[in-house]
Write an enzyme that holds these catalytic residues in place. Structure first.
Site, PDB file in Angstrom:
ATOM      1  N   CYS A 155     -17.218  50.758 -14.236  1.00 54.70           N
ATOM      2  CA  CYS A 155     -15.779  50.847 -14.406  1.00 54.70           C
ATOM      3  C   CYS A 155     -15.369  49.932 -15.548  1.00 54.70           C
ATOM      4  CB  CYS A 155     -15.031  50.531 -13.118  1.00 54.70           C
ATOM      5  SG  CYS A 155     -15.678  49.150 -12.197  1.00 54.70           S
ATOM      6  N   GLY A 156     -16.097  50.017 -16.657  1.00 52.06           N
ATOM      7  CA  GLY A 156     -15.759  49.235 -17.829  1.00 52.06           C
ATOM      8  C   GLY A 156     -15.917  47.752 -17.550  1.00 52.06           C
TER       9      GLY A 156
END
Lengths: 140, 284
Positions: free
Chosen positions: B88-89
Site C-alpha cells: 500500500c505504498g
C-alpha cells in the site's frame, strides 16, 4: 422568550448509519429513569436512554417508531438529539431475528450458568424487546 | 540481444503481474468505498457526543480526571495504527518512521508504552528495536467496534490507575484516496477549550451530572477510537488503490517497451533471413 413554535427538531444519530432528522410535535423517549415525553419548549434536559422504542409524532399526527439501544439524549428548547449506539426505523426491523434473539436470551437467562453471560443475555433481551416493541408500534 | 523467446516470456510474466495489481486495485477501491461510507456515518456521532460532553464538562462542578493535566514526566501511552498488509505504498513505512522519530525526539525523556495496531507496523517496529507493550491485528476488519473498545478500555484503565499520564494516537486522517495526512492526537487528558460560560440555563440531569459526564467521556473515547480505526482503514485502502494503480500503469509501460523490443528483434530476424536467401541466390 421568543414565540414558541409547535414543533421541535428531532435528530437521531448513531455510529452505524446516516443521521435521521424530522420535525415533531412530540417525542416519547425511553430514558434510564423512565419513559418521558418531550414537547416544544421543554426545559433543557440531559439524560441517557435504555433500549426501547422512540415514538416521534410528526406535524400531521402520524407516529414513527424507532428501536434504540443505550445512549444519550440532550433536550434543548427547540432541538432534541438522541445518540443511541444503534437505531432502527420500524420498517427496517427484522421481526424474526428479534424474536429469535428474544427466545435465545430467555433460554440463557433460565440456565443461569455464569455471570458474564447473564448480563449479556439480559442486555440482548432488552434490545430484542425494544425491536419487537417498535415493530409492533407499541408505546410501551 | 535477448532472444525472441526470452522477450516473449518476459512480456507474459509482466502481463500476469499487471493482472494481479489491477485486481488488487479493484478490491481496494471496493473496500475503500465501504470504508468511506462507514466513516461518513461515524463522524457525526463522534462530533455530537463530543459536543455534548464538552457542554456538560463546562458546567461540571468538579473537573473530571480525564480533563486534568498531569505531570509531563509521567509515562506516555502511544497507540499507532498501521495496516496488517503491505503493498500500500509508503503507508506503513511513514507511520513507522514517524513513530521512531517521536520516540527519539518528542518523547525521548519519558517512558513510552507503545501499542501498535496492524501486523506490518508491529513487525517492523520490533525489528527496528522498539519495545511494544501491545500489538493488535485487525483480523475482523469489518468490526472496528470491538477493537476500538478494547483499546480504549485498556488505556482508560491504565490512565485511571495512573500508570500513564498521557495517551496519544498516531494515525492517518482520511481526506481522499490520495490525501491522508498523519495526525498525532492526544486522547487523554482531553484537550478541550472549556469555555466555562452559560451557567444561566438550568439543566436537569438524570442521573446526576457527574455520572453522565463520566459515561459520556468513556463513550466518547471508545467511539473516537472506533473512528480513528475507520479513518486508518479508509486511508490504507486509498493508499493501496493509488499504489496498485501506479503499479498497473508501470506494468503497461514495461509491456509497451518489451513489445517494441520484440517487434524489432523479429524484424531483424526476418531481414537477416531475406539477406541470406538473396545472397544465396546470387552465389548460384
Amino acid at each position: 422568550m421568543s414565540e414558541q413554535s409547535n414543533t421541535v427538531r428531532l435528530e437521531i444519530v448513531a455510529p452505524e448509519r446516516s443521521v435521521m432528522q424530522m420535525d415533531v410535535q412530540e417525542a416519547i423517549i425511553p430514558g434510564v429513569e423512565g419513559l418521558f415525553t418531550v414537547m416544544p419548549g421543554h426545559t433543557p434536559f440531559f439524560t441517557m436512554t435504555r433500549p426501547g422504542a422512540v415514538v416521534a409524532v410528526d406535524p400531521k399526527g402520524e407516529e414513527h417508531f424507532f428501536a434504540v439501544a443505550e445512549g444519550f439524549v440532550e433536550v434543548l428548547e427547540d432541538h432534541i438529539v438522541i445518540l443511541p449506539f444503534t437505531v432502527e426505523h420500524e420498517e427496517e426491523i427484522d421481526r424474526d431475528r428479534a424474536e429469535a434473539a428474544q427466545t435465545r436470551a430467555q433460554r440463557r437467562l433460565r440456565q443461569r450458568e455464569d455471570d458474564i453471560d447473564f448480563t449479556r443475555a439480559e442486555a440482548a433481551l432488552e434490545r430484542a424487546y425494544a425491536r419487537i416493541q417498535a415493530h409492533s408500534r407499541l408505546h410501551y | 540481444m535477448a532472444g525472441l523467446q526470452d522477450i516473449k516470456r518476459r512480456i507474459r510474466s509482466v502481463r500476469n503481474t499487471q493482472k494481479i495489481t489491477r485486481a488488487m486495485k479493484m478490491v481496494a477501491a471496493a473496500k475503500l468505498r465501504r470504508a468511506q461510507d462507514s466513516l461518513a456515518n461515524v463522524r457525526p456521532y463522534v462530533t455530537h457526543i463530543r459536543g455534548l460532553a464538552e457542554r456538560l464538562a463546562a458546567r461540571a462542578e468538579e473537573p473530571h480526571p480525564f480533563l486534568e493535566q498531569r505531570s509531563k514526566e509521567s509515562p506516555v501511552t502511544l497507540v499507532v495504527i498501521t495496516a496488517d498488509r503491505g503493498l500500500c505504498g509508503g503507508f506503513n513505512a511513514i507511520l513507522v518512521n514517524e513513530t521512531l522519530r517521536l520516540l527519539r525526539e518528542q518523547f525521548a525523556s519519558r517512558t513510552v508504552k507503545l501499542s501498535v495496531v496492524g501486523r506490518r507496523g508491529s513487525e517492523t517496529l520490533r525489528r527496528r528495536g522498539a519495545e511494544l507493550e501491545a500489538a493488535y491485528s485487525q483480523v475482523d476488519e469489518d468490526s472496528p467496534q470491538r477493537l476500538g473498545r478494547d483499546i480504549a478500555n485498556r488505556f482508560m484503565e491504565a490512565y485511571r490507575a495512573e500508570e500513564t499520564g498521557e495517551v496519544y494516537c498516531l494515525y492517518n486522517e482520511f481526506r481522499s484516496a490520495i490525501n491522508q495526512p498523519l495526525r498525532l492526537e492526544r486522547l487523554l487528558p482531553m484537550e478541550w477549550e472549556s469555555d466555562r460560560d452559560d451557567p444561566s440555563v438550568d439543566f436537569i440531569y438524570e442521573p446526576s451530572a457527574e455520572d453522565m459526564l463520566n459515561q459520556l467521556l468513556v463513550s466518547y473515547l471508545r467511539v473516537e477510537m472506533n473512528r480513528i480505526l475507520r479513518e486508518a482503514a479508509a486511508s490504507e485502502y486509498g493508499s493501496r488503490m493509488t499504489a496498485m494503480d501506479a503499479a498497473t500503469n508501470n506494468a503497461g509501460e514495461v509491456i509497451d517497451r518489451l513489445t517494441l523490443q520484440y517487434n524489432r528483434a523479429r524484424q531483424d530476424t526476418i531481414t537477416r533471413e531475406v539477406i541470406e536467401v538473396v545472397s544465396g541466390a546470387e552465389a548460384l
